[in-house]
Write an enzyme that holds these catalytic residues in place. Structure first.
Site, short mmCIF file in Angstrom:
data_model
loop_
_atom_site.label_atom_id
_atom_site.label_comp_id
_atom_site.label_asym_id
_atom_site.label_seq_id
_atom_site.Cartn_x
_atom_site.Cartn_y
_atom_site.Cartn_z
N ASP A 38 0.82 -1.21 0.00
CA ASP A 38 0.00 0.00 0.00
C ASP A 38 0.85 1.26 0.00
O ASP A 38 2.06 1.23 0.29
CB ASP A 38 -0.91 0.02 1.24
CG ASP A 38 -2.14 -0.86 1.05
OD1 ASP A 38 -2.41 -1.26 -0.09
OD2 ASP A 38 -2.82 -1.15 2.05
N LYS A 60 -3.41 3.10 -2.33
CA LYS A 60 -4.62 3.90 -2.49
C LYS A 60 -4.48 5.16 -1.66
O LYS A 60 -4.33 5.10 -0.45
CB LYS A 60 -5.85 3.12 -2.04
CG LYS A 60 -6.15 1.89 -2.91
CD LYS A 60 -7.45 1.25 -2.51
CE LYS A 60 -7.80 0.09 -3.45
NZ LYS A 60 -9.10 -0.50 -3.12
N MET A 169 -8.70 8.33 8.81
CA MET A 169 -9.13 8.84 7.50
C MET A 169 -10.13 9.98 7.63
O MET A 169 -11.13 10.05 6.91
CB MET A 169 -9.72 7.69 6.66
CG MET A 169 -8.68 6.65 6.28
SD MET A 169 -9.38 5.22 5.40
CE MET A 169 -9.91 4.20 6.78
#
Length: 520
Positions: A38, A60, A169
């Protein structure tokens, strides 16, 4: 012949720094044939894999092009079915917002074998590294971990009543988070902390209250961040070391750590390819963040003829001089290949230069007959234990040359010196991505050099980043050298030396760096 069966490991990389990687994860990286990783995975982790490992970046990141999940699933199945050991490396823990469900379903549907390896989630690590306890007998009897990637689907009414919230996030929707909590009755005086780049040298922490935190973060890039909301944030000022807690709590501060002398320093360690990380471990133990940069590749010489002939005639020599661990390793390996052992040196005295060279010799059951003061070659000549006139000396060394002064001085005193190529050193073809990024981003505080060759090859590699401008590019970086010869090369190529070890060993260099860092 039995067909090799592949397997996929879904592995947690932890919050950032390689220091927080589990032993299980580290061991799997070492044997991985395919690495699928990642975007938030630390660059240093990518260096744990074999040079033959296929590395696939499927990261991502919000607002940037990313690999579709279906394609990631396909890659995992594909390489597993080819019989590969695949490591799917995810930041934090695989099961904490790690999108594992889709990948596991794809693997199961294809009949692929898999296993999940836990990692330290940033939801737990970030508050700890910022000095914030998630639970407290009075202030926080529970906490919830949530992702604010889609804040509109969350039950803010219920969340606002919980003691402590840990939000991942949430940077993009931070204003919405604050608005929802205030709208649902959370006190405007509720403490809040924003922890950016947790577990890395770039970690920063902002603290405030729901009523004023937006003012502090206007215009900042809040990614990646962990947000902690609750009364426990107020305990941070009491649980931080004095050097941190005394600072303004409304300004970004570094990660929680002890008062180790190298805390907050990022050190680039130049070394040989494949060399042990003992020196890096020493620096890390004193609080430093270490990035390793192999700048020296050791290989066999172009021909063994000279060394083989010398080994066949060892009885003709009075002394064997060894000035590096590489010389020791290659000489004794060639001795073994020729069907001989240490008994072949029964009539030959051995002189060594350097503490590590001495240790390497002792590991083979041999005690040096002479170790010069200060572990330097000049001292070897000045303090040689017997007259050199008429002595025949074997000197296995690097093929490309070196120690010319040593050979010249020994010869001037009447010795016959037979120089033999025992190994070769060359510049690696490239540098680790972590080192390149750190140099480009100017995040290095100190660069260490333990030989002249590491200085020379470092400059070759870095010239691609700073063409004809290396001294200026490193003007704010401390240049640390292990001894006079290395310092001489630093002066020639880099224009200066800021730290030189008083004792020319890695321990001496460590102490010199600590002394420099403690200066006002």
């Amino acid at each position: 012949m039995t067909e090799q069966k592949g397997k996929v490991y879904l592995v947690g990389a932890g919050p950032g720094d390689i220091a927080y990687l589990t032993v299980k994860a580290y061991n799997l990286l070492a044997v991985a044939q395919v690495l699928v990783y990642d975007a938030l995975v630390d660059e240093q982790l990518l260096e744990c894999v074999s040079p033959d490992c296929l590395k696939l970046d499927v990261g991502k990141r919000g607002g940037k092009p990313s690999t579709p999940q279906a394609e990631i699933n396909h890659l995992l199945v594909k390489y597993c079915q080819e019989g590969k050991l695949v490591v799917r490396l995810k930041s934090g823990d695989p099961f904490i917002f790690g999108r594992c469900t889709s990948e596991i379903e794809a693997l199961k549907s294809a009949g692929c074998e898999f296993a999940v390896v836990p990692g330290i989630s940033s939801a737990i690590a970030a508050p700890l590294l910022a000095g914030i306890p998630l639970t407290d007998p009075v202030m926080s009897r529970c906490f919830a971990v949530l992702t604010a990637h889609e804040p509109e689907v969350l039950d803010w009414e219920a969340l606002s009543r919980l003691d402590t919230l840990v939000i991942l996030m949430g940077g993009k929707n931070f204003a919405d988070i604050v608005h929802e909590l205030l709208r649902r009755g959370r006190s405007h005086l509720t403490p809040i902390a924003i922890i950016r780049w947790a577990g890395t040298p770039q970690q920063q922490v902002w603290t405030g209250q729901l009523i004023n935190i937006l003012e502090q973060t206007t215009g900042l890039s809040l990614s990646p961040v962990v947000i902690v909301i609750g009364e426990v944030v107020g305990l941070r000022k009491y649980l931080q070391p004095e050097t941190i807690s005394s600072k303004d709590q409304n300004s970004p501060t570094p990660a929680m750590s002890s008062n180790l002398p190298l805390t907050g320093k990022t050190i680039l360690v130049t070394r040989s390819v494949g060399q042990s990380s003992q020196f890096s471990d020493r620096l890390t133990a004193f609080g430093a963040t270490v990035i390793e940069m192999p700048t020296l590749e050791i290989t066999p010489p172009s021909s063994w003829e000279g060394l083989d002939q010398a080994i066949a005639n060892l009885a003709q020599f009075d002394w064997l001089i060894l000035t590096s661990t590489n010389g020791v390793d290659y000489f004794f390996e060639r001795l073994r290949i020729q069907g001989k052992d240490t008994r072949a040196l029964a009539g030959v005295k051995i002189a060594v230069v350097g503490e590590k060279t001495s240790q390497s010799l002792k590991q083979r059951g041999l005690q040096p007959d002479f170790i010069p003061l200060n572990f330097v070659a000049d001292s070897l000549i000045e303090n040689f234990p017997e007259p050199l006139l008429g002595k025949k000396i074997l000197f296995p060394r690097v093929e490309s040359g070196g120690r010319e002064v040593l050979v010249k001085e020994l010869s001037a005193k009447g010795a016959e010196v037979i120089e033999i190529a025992a190994y070769e050193s060359r510049c690696p073809s490239n540098m680790p991505t972590s080192a390149e990024l750190a140099l480009k981003n100017r995040t290095i505080d100190i660069i260490t050099f333990a030989s002249s060759k590491t200085v020379q090859f470092f400059c070759q590699l870095v010239d691609n980043i700073f063409p004809n401008n290396i001294p200026n590019a490193l003007e704010e970086v401390c240049i640390a050298s292990i001894g006079p010869q290395t310092s001489k090369t630093c002066h020639t190529l880099l224009g200066r030396v800021d730290v030189e070890a008083e004792e020319y060993t890695l321990d001496g260099l460590t102490q010199a760096i600590i002394n420099w860092s403690l200066k006002p």
